[in-house]
Write a protein that holds these residues in place. Structure first.
Motif, PDB file in Angstrom:
ATOM      1  N   GLY A 247     -17.416  30.650 -19.849  1.00  0.00           N
ATOM      2  CA  GLY A 247     -17.383  29.259 -20.290  1.00  0.00           C
ATOM      3  C   GLY A 247     -18.757  28.756 -20.683  1.00  0.00           C
ATOM      4  N   GLY A 248     -18.803  27.480 -21.008  1.00  0.00           N
ATOM      5  CA  GLY A 248     -20.049  26.836 -21.394  1.00  0.00           C
ATOM      6  C   GLY A 248     -19.778  25.592 -22.200  1.00  0.00           C
ATOM      7  N   GLY A 249     -20.838  25.069 -22.796  1.00  0.00           N
ATOM      8  CA  GLY A 249     -20.685  23.880 -23.610  1.00  0.00           C
ATOM      9  C   GLY A 249     -22.001  23.155 -23.823  1.00  0.00           C
ATOM     10  N   PRO A 250     -22.029  22.184 -24.761  1.00  0.00           N
ATOM     11  CA  PRO A 250     -23.242  21.446 -25.085  1.00  0.00           C
ATOM     12  C   PRO A 250     -23.394  20.194 -24.229  1.00  0.00           C
ATOM     13  CG  PRO A 250     -21.538  20.880 -26.633  1.00  0.00           C
ATOM     14  CD  PRO A 250     -20.924  21.872 -25.681  1.00  0.00           C
ATOM     15  N   GLY A 251     -24.617  19.663 -24.206  1.00  0.00           N
ATOM     16  CA  GLY A 251     -24.855  18.436 -23.454  1.00  0.00           C
ATOM     17  C   GLY A 251     -26.135  17.750 -23.878  1.00  0.00           C
ATOM     18  N   ILE A 252     -26.303  16.525 -23.393  1.00  0.00           N
ATOM     19  CA  ILE A 252     -27.498  15.723 -23.634  1.00  0.00           C
ATOM     20  C   ILE A 252     -28.030  15.264 -22.282  1.00  0.00           C
ATOM     21  CG2 ILE A 252     -28.435  13.639 -24.703  1.00  0.00           C
ATOM     22  CD1 ILE A 252     -26.244  13.796 -26.778  1.00  0.00           C
ATOM     23  N   SER A 253     -29.335  15.407 -22.081  1.00  0.00           N
ATOM     24  CA  SER A 253     -29.972  15.045 -20.821  1.00  0.00           C
ATOM     25  C   SER A 253     -31.073  14.028 -21.076  1.00  0.00           C
ATOM     26  CB  SER A 253     -30.558  16.296 -20.148  1.00  0.00           C
ATOM     27  OG  SER A 253     -31.233  15.962 -18.953  1.00  0.00           O
ATOM     28  N   LEU A 254     -31.093  12.963 -20.280  1.00  0.00           N
ATOM     29  CA  LEU A 254     -32.096  11.909 -20.405  1.00  0.00           C
ATOM     30  C   LEU A 254     -32.921  11.853 -19.126  1.00  0.00           C
ATOM     31  CD1 LEU A 254     -33.349   9.434 -21.837  1.00  0.00           C
ATOM     32  CD2 LEU A 254     -31.543   8.047 -20.777  1.00  0.00           C
ATOM     33  N   GLU A 255     -34.243  11.988 -19.274  1.00  0.00           N
ATOM     34  CA  GLU A 255     -35.139  11.916 -18.124  1.00  0.00           C
ATOM     35  C   GLU A 255     -35.404  10.464 -17.757  1.00  0.00           C
ATOM     36  OE1 GLU A 255     -39.657  13.345 -16.889  1.00  0.00           O
ATOM     37  OE2 GLU A 255     -38.595  14.356 -18.510  1.00  0.00           O
ATOM     38  N   LEU A 256     -35.313  10.173 -16.463  1.00  0.00           N
ATOM     39  CA  LEU A 256     -35.509   8.809 -15.962  1.00  0.00           C
ATOM     40  C   LEU A 256     -36.635   8.805 -14.937  1.00  0.00           C
ATOM     41  CD1 LEU A 256     -31.731   7.956 -15.340  1.00  0.00           C
ATOM     42  CD2 LEU A 256     -33.090   7.366 -17.363  1.00  0.00           C
ATOM     43  N   GLY A 257     -37.787   8.301 -15.332  1.00  0.00           N
ATOM     44  CA  GLY A 257     -38.883   8.163 -14.381  1.00  0.00           C
ATOM     45  C   GLY A 257     -39.551   9.442 -13.948  1.00  0.00           C
ATOM     46  N   GLY A 258     -39.329  10.534 -14.651  1.00  0.00           N
ATOM     47  CA  GLY A 258     -40.032  11.772 -14.343  1.00  0.00           C
ATOM     48  C   GLY A 258     -39.350  12.650 -13.302  1.00  0.00           C
TER      49      GLY A 258
ATOM     50  N   HIS B  53     -35.884  12.138 -12.297  1.00  0.00           N
ATOM     51  CA  HIS B  53     -34.429  11.993 -12.342  1.00  0.00           C
ATOM     52  C   HIS B  53     -33.923  12.313 -13.744  1.00  0.00           C
ATOM     53  CE1 HIS B  53     -34.701   9.765  -8.491  1.00  0.00           C
ATOM     54  NE2 HIS B  53     -35.805   9.261  -9.029  1.00  0.00           N
ATOM     55  N   ARG B  54     -32.689  12.861 -13.804  1.00  0.00           N
ATOM     56  CA  ARG B  54     -32.061  13.145 -15.087  1.00  0.00           C
ATOM     57  C   ARG B  54     -30.606  12.695 -15.036  1.00  0.00           C
ATOM     58  NH1 ARG B  54     -35.812  16.005 -17.900  1.00  0.00           N
ATOM     59  NH2 ARG B  54     -34.502  15.577 -19.714  1.00  0.00           N
ATOM     60  N   LEU B  55     -30.165  12.072 -16.128  1.00  0.00           N
ATOM     61  CA  LEU B  55     -28.772  11.693 -16.308  1.00  0.00           C
ATOM     62  C   LEU B  55     -28.240  12.462 -17.506  1.00  0.00           C
ATOM     63  CD1 LEU B  55     -26.443   9.851 -15.351  1.00  0.00           C
ATOM     64  CD2 LEU B  55     -27.239   8.162 -17.027  1.00  0.00           C
ATOM     65  N   GLU B  56     -27.125  13.153 -17.331  1.00  0.00           N
ATOM     66  CA  GLU B  56     -26.636  14.051 -18.376  1.00  0.00           C
ATOM     67  C   GLU B  56     -25.151  13.813 -18.672  1.00  0.00           C
ATOM     68  OE1 GLU B  56     -29.646  17.762 -17.285  1.00  0.00           O
ATOM     69  OE2 GLU B  56     -27.508  17.944 -16.809  1.00  0.00           O
ATOM     70  N   ILE B  57     -24.805  14.017 -19.930  1.00  0.00           N
ATOM     71  CA  ILE B  57     -23.412  14.009 -20.378  1.00  0.00           C
ATOM     72  C   ILE B  57     -23.138  15.365 -21.016  1.00  0.00           C
ATOM     73  CG2 ILE B  57     -21.716  12.935 -21.900  1.00  0.00           C
ATOM     74  CD1 ILE B  57     -23.265  10.356 -21.697  1.00  0.00           C
ATOM     75  N   GLU B  58     -22.041  15.992 -20.617  1.00  0.00           N
ATOM     76  CA  GLU B  58     -21.805  17.371 -21.031  1.00  0.00           C
ATOM     77  C   GLU B  58     -20.339  17.628 -21.364  1.00  0.00           C
ATOM     78  OE1 GLU B  58     -21.420  21.431 -18.543  1.00  0.00           O
ATOM     79  OE2 GLU B  58     -23.380  20.449 -18.361  1.00  0.00           O
ATOM     80  N   GLY B  59     -20.119  18.387 -22.420  1.00  0.00           N
ATOM     81  CA  GLY B  59     -18.796  18.911 -22.727  1.00  0.00           C
ATOM     82  C   GLY B  59     -18.705  20.346 -22.253  1.00  0.00           C
TER      83      GLY B  59
ATOM     84  N   LEU C 104     -15.054  16.650 -20.120  1.00  0.00           N
ATOM     85  CA  LEU C 104     -16.252  15.855 -20.366  1.00  0.00           C
ATOM     86  C   LEU C 104     -16.756  15.362 -19.021  1.00  0.00           C
ATOM     87  CD1 LEU C 104     -18.103  14.574 -22.545  1.00  0.00           C
ATOM     88  CD2 LEU C 104     -16.615  12.551 -22.442  1.00  0.00           C
ATOM     89  N   GLY C 105     -18.043  15.614 -18.744  1.00  0.00           N
ATOM     90  CA  GLY C 105     -18.583  15.287 -17.433  1.00  0.00           C
ATOM     91  C   GLY C 105     -19.895  14.537 -17.491  1.00  0.00           C
ATOM     92  N   VAL C 106     -20.240  13.943 -16.348  1.00  0.00           N
ATOM     93  CA  VAL C 106     -21.507  13.234 -16.159  1.00  0.00           C
ATOM     94  C   VAL C 106     -22.215  13.858 -14.957  1.00  0.00           C
ATOM     95  CG1 VAL C 106     -22.603  11.017 -15.659  1.00  0.00           C
ATOM     96  CG2 VAL C 106     -20.584  11.094 -17.119  1.00  0.00           C
ATOM     97  N   GLN C 107     -23.537  14.033 -15.071  1.00  0.00           N
ATOM     98  CA  GLN C 107     -24.307  14.675 -14.018  1.00  0.00           C
ATOM     99  C   GLN C 107     -25.559  13.859 -13.718  1.00  0.00           C
ATOM    100  OE1 GLN C 107     -23.044  19.136 -15.606  1.00  0.00           O
ATOM    101  NE2 GLN C 107     -25.157  18.442 -15.855  1.00  0.00           N
TER     102      GLN C 107
END
Length: 234
Positions: free
Chosen positions: A179-190, A192-198, A226-229
């Motif tokens: 399995g696998g899939g693409p995602g986008i990760s946003l760094e928060l304050g150095g 922390h990371r918030l990610e959305i992934e398929g 579709l997930g949030v991390q």
């Protein structure tokens, strides 16, 4: 359908190689080589939650609609080099199948609960605080339980073949696949990371025996979600 699913997994691997080649090129611009940012291995840990839709590949085929379930668990990720990480997860997963009938008075679905352990290669391109990434790799899972819901009314009964299928217990509880899939990760304050992934997963093992004398030669699962991390860096 199996071939189509494996083609999608092949696309994930091709995209992974493409990201790897792009990482080697992004430091060159207008014929000049820009100095790379300092790199140090880093551990990320966190939690994830996802909604997913699943169905089974049966041979002979069984008409189905997507069945919704949920997936949540823990993540551990190690940045091993610039643009590449290793990721392992421990998840609780709900999946299964929902059958489709011409008669609206009939219905059947089976919910399967399992513990899942994916091991992914995590490749990413960084742009400021954003990361664009793709995961790819194998997973294993252990089925811990299942439950069925069947619906019929007087005068409308399931066919003998359907009744035979519905009565089949899960015979192979150890499942593995890719399995696998693409995602986008946003760094928060150095830290922390918030990610959305398929994500797309396809098992390569059957839940039922597939000998010549058995009613089904294939009984493999596939699902997408579709997930949030949320992750913390150490």
């Amino acid at each position: 359908m199996m071939r189509g699913s494996l083609r999608m997994l092949g696309v994930f691997l091709v995209c992974s190689l493409t990201i790897g080649s792009l990482r080697a090129q992004v430091e060159i611009e207008d014929g000049k080589v820009s100095p790379p940012e300092p790199f140090a291995p880093r551990l990320w840990t966190g939690i994830r939650g996802a909604v997913q839709w699943s169905k089974f590949v049966f041979v002979p085929s069984v008409p189905q609609t997507q069945m919704q379930g949920y997936n949540w668990g823990l993540i551990s990720r190690v940045d091993v080099e610039r643009g590449a990480s290793l990721q392992i997860e421990l998840n609780y997963k709900q999946a299964g199948w929902r059958e489709r009938f011409d008669d609206p008075k009939l219905g059947y679905e089976r919910l399967i609960r399992s513990i899942e352990l994916p091991l992914f290669t995590h490749l990413y391109l960084k742009s400021g605080a954003m990361r664009f990434y793709i995961n790819a790799g194998p997973y294993v899972s252990w089925i811990i339980g299942d439950e069925s819901l069947s619906r019929s009314k007087q005068g409308t009964e399931h066919t003998p073949r359907a009744q035979q299928r519905h009565a089949l217990p899960i015979q192979n509880r150890f499942i593995w696949g890719l399995g696998g899939g693409p995602g986008i990760s946003l760094e928060l304050g150095g830290k922390h990371r918030l990610e959305i992934e398929g994500r797309f997963l396809h098992s390569l093992s059957d839940i039922w025996s597939n000998k010549r004398v058995d009613p089904y030669g294939t009984s493999t699962q596939m699902h997408f979600g579709l997930g949030v991390q949320y992750l913390i860096g150490w």
